[in-house]
Motif scaffolding. Structure first.
Motif, PDB file in Angstrom:
ATOM      1  N   ILE A   1      33.034  33.428  43.091  1.00 23.93           N
ATOM      2  CA  ILE A   1      33.624  32.096  43.272  1.00 23.93           C
ATOM      3  C   ILE A   1      35.144  32.175  43.166  1.00 23.93           C
ATOM      4  N   LEU A   2      35.622  33.094  42.313  1.00 28.04           N
ATOM      5  CA  LEU A   2      37.077  33.202  42.119  1.00 28.04           C
ATOM      6  C   LEU A   2      37.786  33.660  43.386  1.00 28.04           C
ATOM      7  N   SER A   3      37.158  34.555  44.129  1.00 29.39           N
ATOM      8  CA  SER A   3      37.814  35.020  45.354  1.00 29.39           C
ATOM      9  C   SER A   3      37.889  33.872  46.367  1.00 29.39           C
ATOM     10  N   GLY A   4      36.849  33.040  46.407  1.00 24.70           N
ATOM     11  CA  GLY A   4      36.867  31.887  47.299  1.00 24.70           C
ATOM     12  C   GLY A   4      37.932  30.892  46.916  1.00 24.70           C
ATOM     13  N   VAL A   5      38.093  30.677  45.602  1.00 24.58           N
ATOM     14  CA  VAL A   5      39.084  29.707  45.133  1.00 24.58           C
ATOM     15  C   VAL A   5      40.481  30.115  45.596  1.00 24.58           C
ATOM     16  N   ILE A   6      40.804  31.394  45.415  1.00 30.96           N
ATOM     17  CA  ILE A   6      42.143  31.854  45.801  1.00 30.96           C
ATOM     18  C   ILE A   6      42.329  31.741  47.305  1.00 30.96           C
ATOM     19  N   ARG A   7      41.322  32.144  48.051  1.00 32.39           N
ATOM     20  CA  ARG A   7      41.409  32.089  49.516  1.00 32.39           C
ATOM     21  C   ARG A   7      41.602  30.656  50.009  1.00 32.39           C
ATOM     22  N   GLY A   8      40.806  29.719  49.438  1.00 36.31           N
ATOM     23  CA  GLY A   8      40.905  28.309  49.840  1.00 36.31           C
ATOM     24  C   GLY A   8      42.252  27.712  49.489  1.00 36.31           C
ATOM     25  N   ALA A   9      42.699  27.990  48.270  1.00 37.39           N
ATOM     26  CA  ALA A   9      43.966  27.429  47.819  1.00 37.39           C
ATOM     27  C   ALA A   9      45.115  27.913  48.706  1.00 37.39           C
ATOM     28  N   LEU A  10      45.141  29.209  48.999  1.00 42.88           N
ATOM     29  CA  LEU A  10      46.247  29.744  49.797  1.00 42.88           C
ATOM     30  C   LEU A  10      46.196  29.253  51.227  1.00 42.88           C
ATOM     31  N   GLU A  11      44.986  29.002  51.733  1.00 43.56           N
ATOM     32  CA  GLU A  11      44.894  28.512  53.109  1.00 43.56           C
ATOM     33  C   GLU A  11      45.561  27.147  53.252  1.00 43.56           C
ATOM     34  N   MET A  12      45.493  26.334  52.199  1.00 41.05           N
ATOM     35  CA  MET A  12      46.105  25.006  52.268  1.00 41.05           C
ATOM     36  C   MET A  12      47.620  25.050  52.188  1.00 41.05           C
ATOM     37  N   VAL A  13      48.174  26.183  51.773  1.00 34.94           N
ATOM     38  CA  VAL A  13      49.623  26.327  51.808  1.00 34.94           C
ATOM     39  C   VAL A  13      50.018  27.358  52.857  1.00 34.94           C
ATOM     40  N   ALA A  14      49.293  27.333  53.963  1.00 33.81           N
ATOM     41  CA  ALA A  14      49.688  28.063  55.176  1.00 33.81           C
ATOM     42  C   ALA A  14      49.570  29.570  55.096  1.00 33.81           C
ATOM     43  N   MET A  15      48.691  30.097  54.225  1.00 35.89           N
ATOM     44  CA  MET A  15      48.516  31.553  54.213  1.00 35.89           C
ATOM     45  C   MET A  15      47.054  31.909  54.404  1.00 35.89           C
ATOM     46  N   LYS A  16      46.797  32.766  55.387  1.00 36.73           N
ATOM     47  CA  LYS A  16      45.418  33.228  55.577  1.00 36.73           C
ATOM     48  C   LYS A  16      45.299  34.554  54.848  1.00 36.73           C
ATOM     49  N   THR A  17      44.348  34.620  53.915  1.00 37.56           N
ATOM     50  CA  THR A  17      44.235  35.838  53.113  1.00 37.56           C
ATOM     51  C   THR A  17      42.810  36.338  53.073  1.00 37.56           C
ATOM     52  N   GLU A  18      42.684  37.582  52.595  1.00 42.57           N
ATOM     53  CA  GLU A  18      41.362  38.169  52.384  1.00 42.57           C
ATOM     54  C   GLU A  18      41.349  38.578  50.915  1.00 42.57           C
ATOM     55  N   VAL A  19      40.357  38.085  50.166  1.00 45.09           N
ATOM     56  CA  VAL A  19      40.321  38.374  48.737  1.00 45.09           C
ATOM     57  C   VAL A  19      39.020  39.080  48.421  1.00 45.09           C
ATOM     58  N   THR A  20      39.122  40.282  47.858  1.00 41.47           N
ATOM     59  CA  THR A  20      37.895  41.049  47.565  1.00 41.47           C
ATOM     60  C   THR A  20      37.972  41.637  46.159  1.00 41.47           C
ATOM     61  N   TRP A  21      36.798  41.963  45.595  1.00 38.40           N
ATOM     62  CA  TRP A  21      36.739  42.563  44.277  1.00 38.40           C
ATOM     63  C   TRP A  21      36.859  44.074  44.396  1.00 38.40           C
ATOM     64  N   ILE A  22      37.825  44.649  43.666  1.00 35.92           N
ATOM     65  CA  ILE A  22      38.004  46.099  43.665  1.00 35.92           C
ATOM     66  C   ILE A  22      37.264  46.686  42.475  1.00 35.92           C
ATOM     67  N   ARG A  23      37.449  46.044  41.315  1.00 32.73           N
ATOM     68  CA  ARG A  23      36.763  46.510  40.117  1.00 32.73           C
ATOM     69  C   ARG A  23      36.062  45.338  39.458  1.00 32.73           C
ATOM     70  N   ASP A  24      34.867  45.564  38.975  1.00 33.10           N
ATOM     71  CA  ASP A  24      34.073  44.499  38.378  1.00 33.10           C
ATOM     72  C   ASP A  24      33.368  45.090  37.170  1.00 33.10           C
ATOM     73  N   MET A  25      33.654  44.576  35.989  1.00 33.41           N
ATOM     74  CA  MET A  25      33.085  45.176  34.784  1.00 33.41           C
ATOM     75  C   MET A  25      31.570  45.073  34.735  1.00 33.41           C
ATOM     76  N   LEU A  26      31.018  44.042  35.387  1.00 32.92           N
ATOM     77  CA  LEU A  26      29.561  43.912  35.394  1.00 32.92           C
ATOM     78  C   LEU A  26      28.904  45.014  36.209  1.00 32.92           C
ATOM     79  N   ARG A  27      29.704  45.663  37.049  1.00 30.17           N
ATOM     80  CA  ARG A  27      29.166  46.765  37.844  1.00 30.17           C
ATOM     81  C   ARG A  27      29.561  48.117  37.262  1.00 30.17           C
ATOM     82  N   GLY A  28      30.092  48.111  36.063  1.00 34.92           N
ATOM     83  CA  GLY A  28      30.384  49.377  35.413  1.00 34.92           C
ATOM     84  C   GLY A  28      31.838  49.804  35.391  1.00 34.92           C
ATOM     85  N   ASP A  29      32.730  49.033  36.037  1.00 34.92           N
ATOM     86  CA  ASP A  29      34.142  49.422  35.992  1.00 34.92           C
ATOM     87  C   ASP A  29      34.760  48.999  34.671  1.00 34.92           C
TER      88      ASP A  29
END
Lengths: 186, 141
Positions: free
Chosen positions: A135-163
């Protein structure tokens, strides 16, 4: 009247009404579990979480701008700093830092020091492809789109997956300023 | 005590999403208010192009004989503008307050569709309170 100075994330976080952190964690957990039950496929759940985050982000951005009094960011580096220092602090109470800038300044990582969404959570073997905090990646993507920036937000490290940390990669795809159609009489 | 005549909110495409008039002057019917909104949206955009200084973000104040028009544009493109009696003080602060009410009672309403006309009772109630004359005077402190 001189314009108000931008407020720090801490100051805003201290001034807003708070809710019980456990209630927040439980609510988010309930959403993810329900999505898993309804959609069954982990990929679909990832997409839905991102979409939900997007819908939150497009509304949250105005709240952020109103409360923090920031003026237009000069470049993407400043934008990323704003998200990490003011945004995450203001809405989740977490400190985040920006690192790993690429050569053109269009791609960076935001590392979260802690993450209230995942308190008490462990991923079972059946959900190994799940990005629990998508949900956090969507929030950042949505927020930035409203201020004229198209972005791609992805998870690089996730502690729930062992990082060892939570790291989001934010990549600026393009700036899309409001263009007014001008008809050239040629 | 100087008076507010009307308040407009327009979305990023120039459509009128909220209009309220307060005084005896400057009352508009629906069609006229829609026209004023589109007119202002275009003028605001043109002014950014016409500006002799770089980095202009559009008209903030228009002063005429019989009214002043104060405009605030958020970084997301939504414009809030108020038509008031010439010389009315603290309109920028009022517009900021209206922006905050918008982010609370409109955007946080899950049933409000983005960019659509605002039909949120809580927004109306809180807005009326904010615009009351003694409240506006307090903003100046």
């Amino acid at each position: 009247m001189p314009p108000a100075a931008p407020r720090s994330g801490d100051a805003i976080f201290a001034s807003v009404e708070r809710v019980n952190a456990e209630l927040f964690t439980l609510t988010y957990g309930a959403i993810v579990r329900q999505l898993l039950t309804d959609l069954e496929e982990v990929e679909e759940v990832n997409k839905q979480l991102d979409q939900m985050g997007y819908n939150i982000g497009i509304r949250l951005i105005d709240e952020f701008l109103a409360k923090s009094n920031v003026s237009r960011c000069v470049d993407f580096k400043e934008t990323a700093e704003m998200i990490a220092k003011v945004g995450f602090k203001m809405f989740l109470g977490v400190t985040a830092s920006v690192m790993n800038w690429d050569a053109d300044g269009t791609c960076c990582s935001i590392v979260l020091e802690d993450n209230p969404l995942v308190d008490f959570v462990e991923l079972p073997d059946t959900c190994q492809g799940l990005y629990y905090c998508n949900i956090l990646s969507g929030v950042i993507r949505g927020a930035l789109e409203m201020v004229a920036m198209k972005t791609e937000v992805t998870w690089i490290r996730d502690m729930l997956r062992g990082d060892d940390a939570y790291e989001l990669q934010v990549k600026l795809l393009k700036q899309v300023p409001e263009e007014y159609p001008y008809k050239d009489d040629e | 005590m100087a008076a507010i005549y009307s308040l407009y909110i327009i979305n990023k495409s120039g459509g009128l999403i909220f209009y309220k008039d307060y005084g005896s002057k400057g009352r508009m019917d629906t069609n006229d208010s829609l026209r004023v909104a589109s007119l202002w949206h275009s003028m605001h955009a043109i002014s950014q192009q016409l500006s002799p200084t770089t980095g202009c973000s559009g008209i903030e104040l228009l002063e005429a004989d019989t009214f002043d028009l104060h405009c605030f544009q958020s970084l997301t493109g939504t414009k809030f503008f108020v038509v008031c009696e010439p010389g009315t003080q603290h309109m920028e602060a009022l517009l900021k307050v209206v922006y905050e009410l918008y982010t609370d009672y409109v955007l946080k309403n899950p049933f409000y569709e983005m960019e659509m006309p605002i039909r949120c009772e809580l927004f109306d109630i809180n807005l009326t309170q904010a615009v009351q004359k003694d409240r506006v005077a307090l903003l100046g402190r």
